[in-house]
Scaffold this active site. Structure first.
Site, PDB file in Angstrom:
ATOM      1  N   ASN A  10      -0.799 -50.224  84.011  1.00 40.45           N
ATOM      2  CA  ASN A  10      -0.729 -49.204  83.263  1.00 40.45           C
ATOM      3  C   ASN A  10      -1.052 -49.376  81.688  1.00 40.45           C
ATOM      4  O   ASN A  10      -0.215 -50.134  80.966  1.00 40.45           O
ATOM      5  CB  ASN A  10       0.678 -48.516  83.154  1.00 40.45           C
ATOM      6  CG  ASN A  10       1.029 -47.565  82.221  1.00 40.45           C
ATOM      7  OD1 ASN A  10       0.320 -46.989  81.567  1.00 40.45           O
ATOM      8  ND2 ASN A  10       2.249 -47.267  82.060  1.00 40.45           N
ATOM      9  N   LYS A  12      -1.250 -47.738  79.005  1.00 41.28           N
ATOM     10  CA  LYS A  12      -0.694 -46.879  78.149  1.00 41.28           C
ATOM     11  C   LYS A  12      -1.801 -46.614  77.014  1.00 41.28           C
ATOM     12  O   LYS A  12      -2.701 -45.974  77.649  1.00 41.28           O
ATOM     13  CB  LYS A  12       0.393 -47.750  77.394  1.00 41.28           C
ATOM     14  CG  LYS A  12       1.505 -48.260  78.546  1.00 41.28           C
ATOM     15  CD  LYS A  12       2.698 -48.794  77.920  1.00 41.28           C
ATOM     16  CE  LYS A  12       3.584 -49.283  79.096  1.00 41.28           C
ATOM     17  NZ  LYS A  12       5.140 -49.672  79.011  1.00 41.28           N
ATOM     18  N   HIS A  95       6.769 -41.265  84.043  1.00 44.14           N
ATOM     19  CA  HIS A  95       6.868 -42.691  83.363  1.00 44.14           C
ATOM     20  C   HIS A  95       8.166 -42.426  82.162  1.00 44.14           C
ATOM     21  O   HIS A  95       7.904 -41.476  81.341  1.00 44.14           O
ATOM     22  CB  HIS A  95       5.610 -43.238  82.910  1.00 44.14           C
ATOM     23  CG  HIS A  95       6.032 -44.740  82.249  1.00 44.14           C
ATOM     24  ND1 HIS A  95       6.624 -44.831  80.897  1.00 44.14           N
ATOM     25  CD2 HIS A  95       5.434 -45.778  82.897  1.00 44.14           C
ATOM     26  CE1 HIS A  95       6.532 -46.107  80.900  1.00 44.14           C
ATOM     27  NE2 HIS A  95       5.931 -46.821  81.880  1.00 44.14           N
ATOM     28  N   GLU A  97       8.487 -43.472  79.359  1.00 45.13           N
ATOM     29  CA  GLU A  97       7.880 -43.131  78.157  1.00 45.13           C
ATOM     30  C   GLU A  97       7.655 -41.589  77.912  1.00 45.13           C
ATOM     31  O   GLU A  97       7.872 -40.972  76.723  1.00 45.13           O
ATOM     32  CB  GLU A  97       6.508 -43.905  77.722  1.00 45.13           C
ATOM     33  CG  GLU A  97       7.268 -45.382  77.213  1.00 45.13           C
ATOM     34  CD  GLU A  97       6.197 -46.452  77.716  1.00 45.13           C
ATOM     35  OE1 GLU A  97       4.942 -46.233  77.873  1.00 45.13           O
ATOM     36  OE2 GLU A  97       6.515 -47.554  77.695  1.00 45.13           O
ATOM     37  N   GLU A 171      11.683 -48.688  87.781  1.00 41.30           N
ATOM     38  CA  GLU A 171      11.331 -49.280  86.369  1.00 41.30           C
ATOM     39  C   GLU A 171      12.605 -49.026  85.395  1.00 41.30           C
ATOM     40  O   GLU A 171      12.687 -47.904  84.848  1.00 41.30           O
ATOM     41  CB  GLU A 171      10.043 -48.461  85.553  1.00 41.30           C
ATOM     42  CG  GLU A 171       8.924 -48.645  86.456  1.00 41.30           C
ATOM     43  CD  GLU A 171       7.652 -48.562  85.394  1.00 41.30           C
ATOM     44  OE1 GLU A 171       6.526 -49.756  85.229  1.00 41.30           O
ATOM     45  OE2 GLU A 171       7.623 -47.753  84.707  1.00 41.30           O
ATOM     46  N   GLY A 177       8.725 -53.309  78.418  1.00 41.13           N
ATOM     47  CA  GLY A 177       8.312 -53.782  77.091  1.00 41.13           C
ATOM     48  C   GLY A 177       9.081 -54.565  76.323  1.00 41.13           C
ATOM     49  O   GLY A 177       9.019 -55.009  75.224  1.00 41.13           O
ATOM     50  N   SER A 218       8.280 -55.536  82.275  1.00 39.90           N
ATOM     51  CA  SER A 218       8.240 -56.924  81.793  1.00 39.90           C
ATOM     52  C   SER A 218       7.761 -57.884  82.996  1.00 39.90           C
ATOM     53  O   SER A 218       8.005 -59.034  83.022  1.00 39.90           O
ATOM     54  CB  SER A 218       9.472 -57.473  81.233  1.00 39.90           C
ATOM     55  OG  SER A 218       9.574 -56.668  80.195  1.00 39.90           O
TER      56      SER A 218
END
Ligand code: PGA
Length: 258
Positions: A10, A12, A95, A97, A171, A177, A218
């Site tokens: 991904n 992003k 996701h 985010e 996730e 991250g 991560s």
């Protein structure tokens, strides 16, 4: 249960077309010899077409990071399922985010998954609890709710190869991250105790056992094996480490040797 491992990158909101032109040939070279793992990269919309051309004949698949559920219309800034399906095979949906910064909810995620399936896209459906939810012992209820609500009203069928056109990515938000990945054991337990039972209650044991569940948060070349050796984890959704050729190739290699 034989589930082919899959590693998805991904990107992003990283990589211009010019930058993608540097990275993709390195990935194609490095991943060429690695068999037995499906490889997917998910660049931003603007570089999808360039990346698609660079991937031709490489066996690496292409995914988008989002779509809108309506077929077409006056929705400035949005991209329809048909438009995504013209270019990609996969699409990341839900996701964290998008849930955090763009107001996506279980309900909108559900609409997007339905719309993606309708046009033959394979959703990579993301679920996971936040740090606070984890601290408060809410992992079970949050992840179960996300899976059940996100997939409500959906019918899934296996194709001739026994594949189901849906992937789930577990996730944990606190691991994304942050450099602080979950332990392989913890992630495996969430998939075994929460995600697969929720999938089984929706689709039955057989289909639930065929759906590939990825871990994300991560993941890097040096810790990937810890996830891939878990019985319930069938690959990874990789953010930061998918932007570096050697890291992503290392992760795919780790998935190939399970
Ligand atoms: P990360 O992101 O690998 O950078 O933690 C994972 C993801 O957001 O899918």
């Amino acid at each position: 249960m034989n589930r082919t491992p899959l590693v998805a990158g991904n990107w992003k909101m990283y990589k211009t077309i010019a930058e993608a032109r540097q990275l993709v040939p390195e990935l194609v070279r490095g991943l060429k010899e690695i068999q037995g793992v499906q490889k997917v990269i998910c660049p931003p919309f603007t570089s999808l077409m360039s990346v698609k051309a660079l991937l031709e004949g490489s066996g690496i698949h292409l995914g988008a990071q989002n779509l809108f559920w309506e077929k077409e219309g006056a929705y400035t800034g949005e991209v329809s399922p048909t438009m995504v399906a013209e270019v990609c095979e996969y699409v990341i949906i839900g996701h964290s985010e998008r849930r955090i910064y763009f107001g996506e909810t279980d309900e909108t995620v559900n609409r997007k998954i339905k719309a993606a399936l309708e046009v033959g896209l394979i959703p990579i459906f993301c679920v996971g609890e936040t740090f606070d939810e984890n601290e408060k012992g809410l992992t079970v209820s949050v992840v179960r709710r996300q899976v059940e609500a996100g997939l409500q009203g959906i019918e899934l069928r296996q194709n001739g190869h026994g594949d189901v056109p849906l992937l789930v990515a577990y996730e944990p938000v606190w691991a994304i991250g942050t450099g602080k990945a979950a332990s392989g054991e913890f992630a495996n337990e969430v998939v075994r105790e929460i995600i697969r039972p929720a999938l089984a209650s929706l689709f039955g044991e057989k289909i639930a056992g065929s759906i590939r569940v990825l871990y994300g948060g991560s993941v890097k070349a040096s810790n990937a094996a810890e996830f891939f050796e878990q019985t319930e984890i069938d690959g990874a959704l990789v953010g930061g480490a998918s932007l570096k050729a050697d890291e992503f190739i290392g992760i795919v290699c780790a998935a190939a040797v399970i």
